[in-house]
Design a protein around this motif. Structure first.
Motif, PDB file in Angstrom:
ATOM      1  N   UNK A  34       0.858  -1.165   0.000  1.00 20.04           N
ATOM      2  CA  UNK A  34       0.000   0.000   0.000  1.00 20.04           C
ATOM      3  C   UNK A  34       0.900   1.222   0.000  1.00 20.04           C
ATOM      4  N   UNK A  35       0.579   2.186  -0.850  1.00 20.08           N
ATOM      5  CA  UNK A  35       1.392   3.390  -0.982  1.00 20.08           C
ATOM      6  C   UNK A  35       0.597   4.615  -0.546  1.00 20.08           C
ATOM      7  N   UNK A  36       1.257   5.503   0.170  1.00 17.69           N
ATOM      8  CA  UNK A  36       0.622   6.747   0.594  1.00 17.69           C
ATOM      9  C   UNK A  36       0.609   7.707  -0.588  1.00 17.69           C
ATOM     10  N   UNK A  37      -0.586   8.155  -0.963  1.00 19.44           N
ATOM     11  CA  UNK A  37      -0.757   9.086  -2.087  1.00 19.44           C
ATOM     12  C   UNK A  37      -0.749  10.531  -1.589  1.00 19.44           C
ATOM     13  N   UNK A  38      -1.412  10.768  -0.470  1.00 20.80           N
ATOM     14  CA  UNK A  38      -1.498  12.132   0.058  1.00 20.80           C
ATOM     15  C   UNK A  38      -1.748  12.090   1.560  1.00 20.80           C
ATOM     16  N   UNK A  39      -1.169  13.068   2.243  1.00 25.18           N
ATOM     17  CA  UNK A  39      -1.382  13.256   3.676  1.00 25.18           C
ATOM     18  C   UNK A  39      -1.740  14.717   3.882  1.00 25.18           C
ATOM     19  N   UNK A  40      -2.818  14.964   4.593  1.00 26.84           N
ATOM     20  CA  UNK A  40      -3.202  16.334   4.899  1.00 26.84           C
ATOM     21  C   UNK A  40      -3.476  16.415   6.399  1.00 26.84           C
ATOM     22  N   UNK A  41      -2.489  16.880   7.149  1.00 25.42           N
ATOM     23  CA  UNK A  41      -2.625  16.959   8.605  1.00 25.42           C
ATOM     24  C   UNK A  41      -3.719  17.942   9.008  1.00 25.42           C
ATOM     25  N   UNK A  42      -3.902  19.003   8.239  1.00 26.60           N
ATOM     26  CA  UNK A  42      -4.902  20.021   8.586  1.00 26.60           C
ATOM     27  C   UNK A  42      -6.311  19.434   8.585  1.00 26.60           C
ATOM     28  N   UNK A  43      -6.607  18.578   7.615  1.00 30.08           N
ATOM     29  CA  UNK A  43      -7.945  17.973   7.537  1.00 30.08           C
ATOM     30  C   UNK A  43      -7.967  16.553   8.094  1.00 30.08           C
ATOM     31  N   UNK A  44      -6.818  16.097   8.604  1.00 26.65           N
ATOM     32  CA  UNK A  44      -6.698  14.745   9.171  1.00 26.65           C
ATOM     33  C   UNK A  44      -7.143  13.696   8.144  1.00 26.65           C
ATOM     34  N   UNK A  45      -6.559  13.786   6.969  1.00 28.76           N
ATOM     35  CA  UNK A  45      -6.933  12.914   5.842  1.00 28.76           C
ATOM     36  C   UNK A  45      -5.704  12.193   5.318  1.00 28.76           C
ATOM     37  N   UNK A  46      -5.854  10.890   5.084  1.00 31.12           N
ATOM     38  CA  UNK A  46      -4.791  10.051   4.542  1.00 31.12           C
ATOM     39  C   UNK A  46      -5.357   9.309   3.334  1.00 31.12           C
ATOM     40  N   UNK A  56      -5.881  -5.366  -9.770  1.00 24.32           N
ATOM     41  CA  UNK A  56      -6.044  -3.923  -9.902  1.00 24.32           C
ATOM     42  C   UNK A  56      -5.638  -3.209  -8.641  1.00 24.32           C
ATOM     43  N   UNK A  57      -5.940  -1.919  -8.608  1.00 26.81           N
ATOM     44  CA  UNK A  57      -5.604  -1.099  -7.445  1.00 26.81           C
ATOM     45  C   UNK A  57      -6.880  -0.536  -6.829  1.00 26.81           C
ATOM     46  N   UNK A  58      -6.815  -0.315  -5.508  1.00 24.68           N
ATOM     47  CA  UNK A  58      -7.897   0.321  -4.774  1.00 24.68           C
ATOM     48  C   UNK A  58      -7.425   1.672  -4.287  1.00 24.68           C
ATOM     49  N   UNK A  59      -8.322   2.637  -4.233  1.00 23.01           N
ATOM     50  CA  UNK A  59      -8.039   3.931  -3.622  1.00 23.01           C
ATOM     51  C   UNK A  59      -8.776   3.945  -2.289  1.00 23.01           C
ATOM     52  N   UNK A  60      -8.071   4.253  -1.200  1.00 19.14           N
ATOM     53  CA  UNK A  60      -8.638   4.284   0.146  1.00 19.14           C
ATOM     54  C   UNK A  60      -8.391   5.666   0.736  1.00 19.14           C
ATOM     55  N   UNK A  61      -9.414   6.222   1.351  1.00 24.55           N
ATOM     56  CA  UNK A  61      -9.283   7.504   2.044  1.00 24.55           C
ATOM     57  C   UNK A  61      -9.732   7.307   3.488  1.00 24.55           C
ATOM     58  N   UNK A  62      -8.847   7.694   4.417  1.00 24.93           N
ATOM     59  CA  UNK A  62      -9.151   7.667   5.844  1.00 24.93           C
ATOM     60  C   UNK A  62      -9.206   9.109   6.342  1.00 24.93           C
ATOM     61  N   UNK A  63     -10.257   9.440   7.081  1.00 30.46           N
ATOM     62  CA  UNK A  63     -10.358  10.753   7.704  1.00 30.46           C
ATOM     63  C   UNK A  63     -10.631  10.558   9.187  1.00 30.46           C
ATOM     64  N   UNK A  64     -10.039  11.424   9.998  1.00 30.14           N
ATOM     65  CA  UNK A  64     -10.216  11.372  11.444  1.00 30.14           C
ATOM     66  C   UNK A  64     -10.812  12.704  11.886  1.00 30.14           C
ATOM     67  N   UNK A  65     -11.963  12.625  12.553  1.00 27.87           N
ATOM     68  CA  UNK A  65     -12.641  13.816  13.049  1.00 27.87           C
ATOM     69  C   UNK A  65     -12.698  13.738  14.568  1.00 27.87           C
ATOM     70  N   UNK A  66     -11.999  14.625  15.274  1.00 32.02           N
ATOM     71  CA  UNK A  66     -12.059  14.609  16.740  1.00 32.02           C
ATOM     72  C   UNK A  66     -13.482  14.891  17.228  1.00 32.02           C
ATOM     73  N   UNK A  67     -13.924  14.129  18.218  1.00 34.19           N
ATOM     74  CA  UNK A  67     -15.243  14.324  18.816  1.00 34.19           C
ATOM     75  C   UNK A  67     -15.126  14.861  20.243  1.00 34.19           C
ATOM     76  N   UNK A  68     -14.020  14.540  20.903  1.00 36.84           N
ATOM     77  CA  UNK A  68     -13.721  15.018  22.248  1.00 36.84           C
ATOM     78  C   UNK A  68     -12.227  14.789  22.448  1.00 36.84           C
ATOM     79  N   UNK A  69     -11.660  15.215  23.583  1.00 36.52           N
ATOM     80  CA  UNK A  69     -10.224  14.966  23.782  1.00 36.52           C
ATOM     81  C   UNK A  69      -9.848  13.477  23.771  1.00 36.52           C
ATOM     82  N   UNK A  70     -10.792  12.600  24.098  1.00 31.83           N
ATOM     83  CA  UNK A  70     -10.503  11.164  24.142  1.00 31.83           C
ATOM     84  C   UNK A  70     -11.129  10.361  23.002  1.00 31.83           C
ATOM     85  N   UNK A  71     -11.919  10.962  22.154  1.00 32.56           N
ATOM     86  CA  UNK A  71     -12.644  10.207  21.131  1.00 32.56           C
ATOM     87  C   UNK A  71     -12.529  10.877  19.771  1.00 32.56           C
ATOM     88  N   UNK A  72     -12.471  10.036  18.736  1.00 31.81           N
ATOM     89  CA  UNK A  72     -12.454  10.515  17.347  1.00 31.81           C
ATOM     90  C   UNK A  72     -13.307   9.588  16.501  1.00 31.81           C
TER      91      UNK A  72
END
Length: 121
Positions: A34-46, A56-72
């Motif tokens: 698996x290869x990293x295509x893009x990292x955006x720390x500001x939007x928490x997107x990988x 073939x190839x798959x494109x995967x996007x992971x996003x992290x949205x903070x919900x509280x100091x202990x949860x995302x």
């Protein structure tokens, strides 16, 4: 699924870095990466490309949205990018991908919970 992780580039998850692993069981075992295509720390997107040749190839996007100091909230989308898998793309295929991704996120949650419960060094 992934049988073992063979190697991780030392700069993972920077753009262009790779995670190398083996998937499946004999006689269908395959070495992939698996290869990293893009990292955006500001939007928490990988954004990743999973190389599953010859399928073939798959494109995967992971996003992290903070919900509280202990949860995302972690969201994961995955779509076939090219090859045989893209040609087979249909609603049933999307459903099977969703089932796999739900399990992936469940396992991620377990890893995070174990890590949080472990004594700090």
């Amino acid at each position: 699924g992934t049988r073992n992780i063979r190697a991780v580039d030392p700069d993972f998850p920077t753009t262009g870095s790779k995670l190398h692993y083996t998937i499946g069981r004999r006689p269908f075992r395959h070495e992939s990466h698996t290869e990293v295509v893009a990292v955006d720390a500001a939007t928490r997107r990988l954004e990743l490309t999973i190389h599953s040749q010859p399928a073939g190839r798959f494109r995967v996007v992971l996003t992290v949205t903070p919900r509280s100091p202990q949860r995302s909230l972690v969201e994961m989308t995955e779509h076939p990018h090219d090859g045989l898998l893209a040609a087979m793309h249909n609603p049933l295929f999307d459903y099977l991908i969703k089932l796999r991704n739900v399990e992936t996120l469940r396992r991620l949650e377990q890893v995070i919970q174990r890590s949080a419960a472990a004594p700090q060094r």
